[in-house]
Design a protein around this motif. Sequence first.
Motif, PDB file in Angstrom:
ATOM      1  N   GLY A 138       0.531  17.826 -22.294  1.00 50.68           N
ATOM      2  CA  GLY A 138      -0.860  17.448 -22.521  1.00 50.68           C
ATOM      3  C   GLY A 138      -1.236  16.193 -21.756  1.00 50.68           C
ATOM      4  N   TRP A 139      -2.536  16.036 -21.489  1.00 51.51           N
ATOM      5  CA  TRP A 139      -2.986  14.929 -20.645  1.00 51.51           C
ATOM      6  C   TRP A 139      -2.782  13.563 -21.306  1.00 51.51           C
ATOM      7  N   ARG A 140      -2.768  13.497 -22.629  1.00 55.17           N
ATOM      8  CA  ARG A 140      -2.565  12.202 -23.298  1.00 55.17           C
ATOM      9  C   ARG A 140      -1.183  11.626 -22.999  1.00 55.17           C
ATOM     10  N   SER A 141      -0.205  12.494 -22.855  1.00 56.28           N
ATOM     11  CA  SER A 141       1.156  12.031 -22.582  1.00 56.28           C
ATOM     12  C   SER A 141       1.261  11.352 -21.218  1.00 56.28           C
ATOM     13  N   VAL A 142       0.347  11.670 -20.311  1.00 54.24           N
ATOM     14  CA  VAL A 142       0.341  11.034 -18.991  1.00 54.24           C
ATOM     15  C   VAL A 142       0.074   9.542 -19.134  1.00 54.24           C
ATOM     16  N   PHE A 143      -0.899   9.181 -19.956  1.00 57.23           N
ATOM     17  CA  PHE A 143      -1.224   7.765 -20.147  1.00 57.23           C
ATOM     18  C   PHE A 143      -0.130   7.045 -20.935  1.00 57.23           C
ATOM     19  N   LEU A 144       0.538   7.749 -21.832  1.00 56.51           N
ATOM     20  CA  LEU A 144       1.663   7.160 -22.541  1.00 56.51           C
ATOM     21  C   LEU A 144       2.793   6.836 -21.571  1.00 56.51           C
ATOM     22  N   LEU A 145       3.042   7.744 -20.624  1.00 55.42           N
ATOM     23  CA  LEU A 145       4.071   7.509 -19.611  1.00 55.42           C
ATOM     24  C   LEU A 145       3.719   6.308 -18.734  1.00 55.42           C
ATOM     25  N   LEU A 146       2.431   6.167 -18.387  1.00 55.58           N
ATOM     26  CA  LEU A 146       1.996   5.007 -17.605  1.00 55.58           C
ATOM     27  C   LEU A 146       2.270   3.705 -18.363  1.00 55.58           C
ATOM     28  N   ALA A 147       2.007   3.710 -19.661  1.00 57.63           N
ATOM     29  CA  ALA A 147       2.255   2.515 -20.471  1.00 57.63           C
ATOM     30  C   ALA A 147       3.735   2.136 -20.454  1.00 57.63           C
ATOM     31  N   LEU A 148       4.609   3.125 -20.555  1.00 58.65           N
ATOM     32  CA  LEU A 148       6.049   2.863 -20.543  1.00 58.65           C
ATOM     33  C   LEU A 148       6.503   2.319 -19.192  1.00 58.65           C
ATOM     34  N   LEU A 149       5.999   2.899 -18.098  1.00 57.69           N
ATOM     35  CA  LEU A 149       6.366   2.426 -16.762  1.00 57.69           C
ATOM     36  C   LEU A 149       5.879   0.996 -16.546  1.00 57.69           C
ATOM     37  N   ALA A 150       4.644   0.720 -16.973  1.00 52.43           N
ATOM     38  CA  ALA A 150       4.102  -0.622 -16.809  1.00 52.43           C
ATOM     39  C   ALA A 150       4.892  -1.641 -17.616  1.00 52.43           C
ATOM     40  N   MET A 162       0.346  15.889 -13.147  1.00 58.72           N
ATOM     41  CA  MET A 162      -0.009  17.296 -13.321  1.00 58.72           C
ATOM     42  C   MET A 162       1.091  18.037 -14.079  1.00 58.72           C
ATOM     43  N   PHE A 163       2.350  17.727 -13.721  1.00 51.89           N
ATOM     44  CA  PHE A 163       3.486  18.392 -14.380  1.00 51.89           C
ATOM     45  C   PHE A 163       3.549  18.018 -15.858  1.00 51.89           C
ATOM     46  N   VAL A 164       3.447  16.707 -16.141  1.00 49.02           N
ATOM     47  CA  VAL A 164       3.532  16.235 -17.520  1.00 49.02           C
ATOM     48  C   VAL A 164       2.357  16.774 -18.340  1.00 49.02           C
ATOM     49  N   PHE A 217       0.814  -1.217   0.000  1.00 53.23           N
ATOM     50  CA  PHE A 217       0.000   0.000   0.000  1.00 53.23           C
ATOM     51  C   PHE A 217       0.848   1.268   0.000  1.00 53.23           C
ATOM     52  N   MET A 218       2.112   1.148   0.350  1.00 52.78           N
ATOM     53  CA  MET A 218       3.020   2.270   0.100  1.00 52.78           C
ATOM     54  C   MET A 218       3.153   2.491  -1.404  1.00 52.78           C
ATOM     55  N   GLY A 219       3.128   1.399  -2.169  1.00 58.95           N
ATOM     56  CA  GLY A 219       3.164   1.539  -3.621  1.00 58.95           C
ATOM     57  C   GLY A 219       1.934   2.254  -4.141  1.00 58.95           C
ATOM     58  N   ILE A 220       0.765   1.873  -3.612  1.00 56.04           N
ATOM     59  CA  ILE A 220      -0.473   2.513  -4.061  1.00 56.04           C
ATOM     60  C   ILE A 220      -0.504   3.973  -3.632  1.00 56.04           C
ATOM     61  N   SER A 221      -0.215   4.226  -2.355  1.00 55.55           N
ATOM     62  CA  SER A 221      -0.221   5.614  -1.884  1.00 55.55           C
ATOM     63  C   SER A 221       0.944   6.400  -2.474  1.00 55.55           C
ATOM     64  N   GLY A 222       2.022   5.690  -2.843  1.00 57.94           N
ATOM     65  CA  GLY A 222       3.150   6.351  -3.480  1.00 57.94           C
ATOM     66  C   GLY A 222       2.789   6.974  -4.805  1.00 57.94           C
ATOM     67  N   SER A 223       1.693   6.476  -5.404  1.00 58.09           N
ATOM     68  CA  SER A 223       1.233   7.083  -6.649  1.00 58.09           C
ATOM     69  C   SER A 223       0.832   8.541  -6.430  1.00 58.09           C
ATOM     70  N   LEU A 224       0.527   8.879  -5.176  1.00 56.54           N
ATOM     71  CA  LEU A 224       0.185  10.275  -4.872  1.00 56.54           C
ATOM     72  C   LEU A 224       1.430  11.135  -4.734  1.00 56.54           C
ATOM     73  N   VAL A 225       2.542  10.537  -4.329  1.00 59.19           N
ATOM     74  CA  VAL A 225       3.765  11.304  -4.150  1.00 59.19           C
ATOM     75  C   VAL A 225       4.357  11.697  -5.496  1.00 59.19           C
ATOM     76  N   LEU A 226       4.502  10.713  -6.374  1.00 57.31           N
ATOM     77  CA  LEU A 226       5.092  10.981  -7.683  1.00 57.31           C
ATOM     78  C   LEU A 226       4.050  10.966  -8.788  1.00 57.31           C
ATOM     79  N   GLY A 227       3.071  10.061  -8.664  1.00 56.89           N
ATOM     80  CA  GLY A 227       2.120   9.877  -9.740  1.00 56.89           C
ATOM     81  C   GLY A 227       1.253  11.082 -10.029  1.00 56.89           C
ATOM     82  N   VAL A 228       0.462  11.511  -9.037  1.00 49.11           N
ATOM     83  CA  VAL A 228      -0.463  12.616  -9.280  1.00 49.11           C
ATOM     84  C   VAL A 228       0.268  13.928  -9.552  1.00 49.11           C
ATOM     85  N   PRO A 229       1.239  14.340  -8.715  1.00 47.86           N
ATOM     86  CA  PRO A 229       1.954  15.584  -9.047  1.00 47.86           C
ATOM     87  C   PRO A 229       2.719  15.497 -10.366  1.00 47.86           C
ATOM     88  N   ALA A 230       3.358  14.329 -10.617  1.00 48.19           N
ATOM     89  CA  ALA A 230       4.087  14.181 -11.877  1.00 48.19           C
ATOM     90  C   ALA A 230       3.123  14.223 -13.053  1.00 48.19           C
TER      91      ALA A 230
END
Length: 385
Positions: A155-167, A148-150, A133-146
């Motif tokens: 653009g918002w589409r690039s956020v989902f592209l980044l998720l695909a690369l990480l996965a 927002m930054f990306v 659950f640190m992994g899940i909550s960790g999505s708030l530390v880097l995921g949500v702010p990152a």
Amino acid sequence: MNFRIFLLALATFVTGTAENIIVGILPDISSGLGISRGLAGQLTSAFSVTFAVAAPAVLLLTNRFERRLVFLGAMGVFVAASLLAASSPGYAFLFAARIGMALASAAVCVVATMMATELAGPEMRGRAIGVIFMGISGSLVLGVPAGMFVSGHLGWRSVFLLLALLAALVLVLSWVVMSRTGISAGKAPGYRKHLSSWNLVAAQLVSVTMIGGHFTLFAYLAPYLLDIAGFAQGELFLAFLAFGISGVTGGHLGGRLADLFSPGKALVITTVAYLAALAAIPAALEQPVIQVVVLMVWGCISWMISPVVQGFLIAEDPEGSEAGIGLNFSAMHIGVGLGTALGGVAVDWDLLETLPWLGAGLAVLAVGLSVVATRSRIRPVCSMP
């Protein structure tokens, strides 16, 4: 602690980011697709409802296939769904992609939790769940702010592209280092027995109501901070970052609490503390520094509940622990869907300032249910065939 548990936590980080990412980029999706903020928020609700339905079914898959293969297959589906989200031409395609991401995420989170508890052993079970659950909550530390930054720069589409690369990266690493573990004994999950016990059902409802109370505000935290709390647009990123750091701390503390205190005591303490933190948010509106501190405390406690509840379920019904974990992930996401839907109605009715109080109402129910869970012994809710 086994290093593979941290890899499993990384997988839950990526899939957890997929669920919560809408929170940070909600205004961008709303304007980009020409839809209301309330409708954009339902992308989180759709994800959560799908997850809730899919989570219990995951155990049926692990009765037929080795858990490692289920985990790797789910990560592959997540990559494909994320790419679909990145290329979606409209709301309907994005909605469908979110459902695919949710199905994959359900499998990843449930199987990762079961594999982590097996790798850790009984004496470290609570802390292993806490790491997940640190992994899940960790999505708030880097995921949500990152995100927002990306989104702000690319653009918002690039956020989902980044998720695909990480996965895809997690998929490759897991394929290399994850050994054959968690092969099912072939027994059907004990859902019927679990759902026939007052205290186990009450504990599951604690997750529904407490997480529902959390997402009533959290799903619309960006507009709340801008329009009600008076944050400037440039301060929003820092606010989410501070909130996320506290959330990761909560995941760890929840696991420690589940190991160090009696499961019942940890459950009641967490729900009462959460109610107090949520109710304090409106009281701190006029003091920005105190507001950030209160938000951090709220974020910390909100992410303690999942390892605490799962520790309680495992302690109360060790033989049915797999069913308990699967149903609890379902309960958590029913809570996310409930809170997001409730908050969305309030937002569309221009009642943004009421969100903390709506969430607190659900948190009051969570406190009562925690008392029921700890004071009831395992006995039938009703006669079941």
